[in-house]
Scaffold this active site. Structure first.
Site, PDB file in Angstrom:
ATOM      1  N   CYS A 156      11.683  35.167  -6.764  1.00 19.69           N
ATOM      2  CA  CYS A 156      10.715  35.462  -5.338  1.00 19.69           C
ATOM      3  C   CYS A 156      10.811  37.030  -4.760  1.00 19.69           C
ATOM      4  O   CYS A 156      10.294  37.532  -5.785  1.00 19.69           O
ATOM      5  CB  CYS A 156      11.012  34.255  -4.699  1.00 19.69           C
ATOM      6  SG  CYS A 156       9.885  33.852  -3.365  1.00 19.69           S
TER       7      CYS A 156
ATOM      8  N   GLU B 154      16.395  28.016 -10.059  1.00 17.86           N
ATOM      9  CA  GLU B 154      17.171  26.999  -8.914  1.00 17.86           C
ATOM     10  C   GLU B 154      17.448  26.235  -8.532  1.00 17.86           C
ATOM     11  O   GLU B 154      17.792  25.898  -8.125  1.00 17.86           O
ATOM     12  CB  GLU B 154      18.094  28.785  -8.573  1.00 17.86           C
ATOM     13  CG  GLU B 154      17.218  29.382  -7.439  1.00 17.86           C
ATOM     14  CD  GLU B 154      16.813  30.260  -7.335  1.00 17.86           C
ATOM     15  OE1 GLU B 154      15.260  29.902  -8.633  1.00 17.86           O
ATOM     16  OE2 GLU B 154      15.720  30.590  -6.388  1.00 17.86           O
TER      17      GLU B 154
ATOM     18  N   HIS C  22      11.031  28.806  -7.604  1.00 17.11           N
ATOM     19  CA  HIS C  22      12.652  28.901  -8.165  1.00 17.11           C
ATOM     20  C   HIS C  22      12.920  27.793  -9.023  1.00 17.11           C
ATOM     21  O   HIS C  22      13.040  26.600  -9.011  1.00 17.11           O
ATOM     22  CB  HIS C  22      12.922  28.376  -6.953  1.00 17.11           C
ATOM     23  CG  HIS C  22      13.172  29.739  -5.383  1.00 17.11           C
ATOM     24  ND1 HIS C  22      13.959  30.524  -5.060  1.00 17.11           N
ATOM     25  CD2 HIS C  22      11.404  29.987  -5.231  1.00 17.11           C
ATOM     26  CE1 HIS C  22      13.368  31.365  -3.815  1.00 17.11           C
ATOM     27  NE2 HIS C  22      12.271  30.810  -3.954  1.00 17.11           N
TER      28      HIS C  22
END
Lengths: 76, 223
Positions: free
Chosen positions: B87, B197, B195
């Site tokens: 990002c 994560e 994302h």
């Protein structure tokens, strides 16, 4: 010495912000707007003896992203 | 696996990516402040997290890309150390010149925050070894400036060299050719808008598709 750096999107690069402004102007009833492109104006106060080459380098290294933007320098 | 997470003023996914790295590798990453000039010795992976950097003034990632630590990141990338930009981290990598192209305002001008389906375009990289080619995976996005833009020649080159790692399965933000993630020429630097994560725990996140990226990295680094 005052410099005015105009940063604009390259022709052909889609400008979503310009398009939104255009739509809003249409919505307000302003006829005859053919196109809108949004850019940035950055004003610098620099040493009087600053060389053109250094100004150009500042623009290329940071002020404009030359992948998508053009810049133009105006001396006030 | 020895990892580092770069923390910029305004980073807000730094802890999430730190948790992901700790969960997968068993060792907590070193958190490195943007104003530092050196990375820990013997580093295997550097993560540039999502969020913002310096308020994203001028352009998203523009000031972050010129922060003191980025010289060390660029040097490490040149030595072949894996670099993952998520990002805002992706925006920083393009602004730093480590990846081609630029990330512009989303075509619809809206902030897009939802789960998206991605197609794995290249499963033979350090980042994607745990995926199958053309596999559809689900990973969330949350961004305002994810509209990947490059000239046609660059896009053709990226596609031809297998450097489009991930593509949105359907249009999300106006990205050229629906590109969601790109690699550098050597294949050790990946930038992506989604994302991973935020998708590492099936029970909490509803899936593990992001976790597999970190697992693949661990496997590659150990090999």
């Amino acid at each position: 010495m005052k410099l005015r750096i105009f940063v604009t999107l390259k022709p052909g690069v889609l400008d979503p912000q310009g398009r939104a402004i255009h739509k809003a102007l249409d919505g307000l009833g302003f006829a005859g707007v053919n196109d809108v492109r949004a850019g940035k104006l950055i004003e610098l106060d620099v040493a009087d003896d600053m060389q053109d080459a250094q100004v150009d380098e500042m623009c290329r290294k940071l002020l404009a992203n030359t992948v998508i933007e053009n810049f133009r320098v105006e001396r006030a | 696996m020895k990892t580092a997470v770069i923390v910029f003023p305004g980073s807000n996914c730094d802890r999430d990516v730190a948790v992901a790295l700790r969960e997968v590798s068993g060792t907590a990453p070193t958190m490195v402040w943007h104003g530092d000039t050196a990375l820990p010795d013997g580093i295997d992976l550097i993560a540039l997290p999502g969020g913002f950097s310096y308020g994203d003034y001028l352009r998203s990632g523009a000031i972050g890309a010129r922060s003191p630590i980025m010289k060390a990141v660029t040097d490490a990338a040149g030595r072949g150390v894996a670099v993952l930009g998520v990002c805002n981290g992706f925006q920083v990598l393009t602004e730093a010149g480590l990846l081609p192209g630029a990330l512009m305002r989303n075509a619809g001008l809206d902030f897009v925050c939802r789960e998206v389906s991605l197609t794995v375009e290249n499963a033979q990289t350090a980042f994607t070894s745990r995926y199958a080619a053309q596999e559809k995976i689900v990973i969330p996005v949350a961004h305002h400036d994810g509209n990947y833009s490059a000239d046609a020649e660059t896009l053709d080159r990226l596609e031809g060299e297998g450097r489009v790692a991930f593509r949105y399965a359907e249009p999300v933000n106006g990205s050229s050719r629906n590109i969601a993630g790109v690699l550098n020429a050597a294949g050790n630097v990946l930038g992506l808008m989604p994302h991973p994560e935020r998708r590492i725990d099936g029970a909490a996140h509803g899936g593990n598709d992001g976790r597999r990226m970190f697992e693949g990295l661990l496997e590659t680094v150990r090999a």
